[in-house]
Design an enzyme around this catalytic site. Structure first.
Site, PDB file in Angstrom:
ATOM      1  CD  GLU A 222      -7.279 -18.708  24.423  1.00 17.23           C
ATOM      2  OE1 GLU A 222      -7.856 -18.149  25.485  1.00 17.23           O
ATOM      3  OE2 GLU A 222      -6.239 -18.989  24.259  1.00 17.23           O
TER       4      GLU A 222
ATOM      5  CG  ASP B 134       5.064 -19.715  30.669  1.00 18.10           C
ATOM      6  OD1 ASP B 134       6.412 -19.623  30.504  1.00 18.10           O
ATOM      7  OD2 ASP B 134       4.209 -18.849  30.783  1.00 18.10           O
TER       8      ASP B 134
ATOM      9  CE1 TYR C 136       8.726  -3.982  27.889  1.00 12.88           C
ATOM     10  CE2 TYR C 136       9.786  -5.012  29.928  1.00 12.88           C
ATOM     11  CZ  TYR C 136       8.912  -4.951  28.841  1.00 12.88           C
ATOM     12  OH  TYR C 136       7.916  -6.128  28.866  1.00 12.88           O
TER      13      TYR C 136
END
Length: 399
Positions: free
Chosen positions: A32, A294, A214
């Site tokens: 990462e 993605d 939401y």
């Protein structure tokens, strides 16, 4: 089990893959680039087609403890707030009974924390920026900005819409700006008393714009909103979000229902986000390098499926890579099957999300009236999305 997997990116898809492989005894290293785990964005909606696999990993209970379950799914008119449609979700448990898992709203950082904490110590390497990936006869090698080289049997690019790994698999593929953009934010329920039904997941539909919101949090104490606009075209500046003039969001939604305006103006205006899609790739893998989430199929968020499709990718790929021989020369067959199983489904959701964007932004008139009538008669949850078991063809048969 011989072989190891190097995953580039510690987002939702990358960590789900890591946990799924680790549970099968496959060695995993997650690289990462960030120095700390920090998801970009405010919140994420998790539907049953993703959460059923979180249950299999033993994490559903923990996720429910820090999430909110919507009471209803509601579509509303932009100006007067009338309910165009309303369907029960958590209010009567019908969604969970139908699909075998709940529908949850959760802060992205909380979701990432739950996934990361389930990973063994040392699996995730932070501050590890990948600058190059090479595929060879006996494995794949990642070169980091520090000069260190990390070797594994295969490399998985789970590094998002602007994936560096994708440049090795599909060098000419570029995300395409859709001509729509968004602002986002999180607002305490107490700060927007004019908003009706804050515990529901709601779409407010209007000319050239819509708002989705939401509830999130263990007590549904906050609401995550995503306000989508047409334009600007072309997108100004670089590929990512940009700061724009204060008041841009408020002006764009002037005249909308008071509850919407109150919600959008209750917090400082966020950066302005361009919305992208990725033209379908002819291939998701090259040699010992493969793409996930993605990086392979960036899609508009209007079905709430970006994270859920990354989860589906991860569990299917884990099933295939954990099979005997897959990491010892059998990677090509595993990657080919993974692509065949996942490409058609993700393309269908990509296309449907694009169409949904246009439908939500119709001007007042006959077309909008016809849309509202169709919405009232549709399956609100698109069973072909939420009801599918992505592992149906790959789940190991119990001994």
């Amino acid at each position: 089990m011989n072989g190891s997997v190097t995953i580039v990116g510690a987002g939702i898809g990358g960590l789900t893959l890591a946990l799924s492989l680790q549970a099968r005894g496959v060695g995993v290293t997650v690289l990462e680039r960030a120095g700390e785990l920090r998801e970009v964005g405010a919140a994420v909606a998790l539907s049953a087609n993703g959460l059923r696999f979180m249950d299999e990993l033993g994490l559903l209970g923990e996720l429910e403890e820090v999430s909110a379950q919507p009471t209803e799914l509601i579509h509303r008119d932009w100006r007067d707030g009338r309910r165009v449609t309303a369907f029960p979700v958590g209010i009567d448990g019908s969604y969970r009974r139908r699909f075998g898992a709940p529908y949850l709203g959760i802060h992205r950082a909380e979701f990432q924390r739950v996934l990361a904490c389930a990973c063994p110590e040392g699996m995730i390497r932070l501050a590890s920026e990948v600058v190059d990936v090479e595929s060879g006869a006996d494995g794949a090698t990642v070169t980091l900005a520090s000069g260190e080289r990390v070797h594994g049997s295969v490399v998985v690019g789970a590094d998002g819409v602007h994936s560096r790994v994708r440049s090795r698999v599909a060098p000419d593929a570029r995300p395409v700006y859709t001509g729509t953009s968004a602002f986002r934010g999180i607002v305490d329920v107490a700060d927007m008393p004019l908003l009706p039904d804050p515990g529901a997941i709601q779409f407010w539909m209007g000319p050239d714009a819509h708002v989705l919101h939401y509830a999130i949090g263990a007590r549904a104490e906050a609401v995550n909103f995503f306000a989508v606009l047409e334009g600007p075209t072309p997108w100004p500046g670089g590929a990512g979000p940009t700061e724009t003039d204060p008041g841009t969001l408020e002006r764009a939604f002037a005249g909308w229902a008071p509850g919407v305006v109150q919600m959008l103006t209750a917090v400082p205006q966020s950066p302005h986000w361009p919305l992208y899609t990725l033209p379908p790739l002819s291939r998701w893998a090259d040699g010992r390098i493969v793409l996930l989430g993605d990086a392979a199929h960036t899609m508009l968020p209007h079905h709430g499926q970006g994270a859920n499709q990354s989860i589906e990718d991860a569990v299917v790929l884990a099933d295939l890579l954990a099979r005997p021989g897959a990491l010892d020369g059998g990677h090509a067959g595993a990657f080919d099957r993974y692509q065949r199983l996942r490409r058609a489904r993700t393309r269908q959701i990509q296309r449907s999300s694009l169409v949904t964007s246009d439908l939500l932004h119709l001007p007042e008139g006959p077309a909008a009236t016809a849309r509202d009538e169709r919405l009232a008669g549709l399956d609100p949850w698109l069973g072909w999305i939420h009801g599918v078991d992505a592992r149906a063809d790959t789940r190991p048969v119990p001994a």
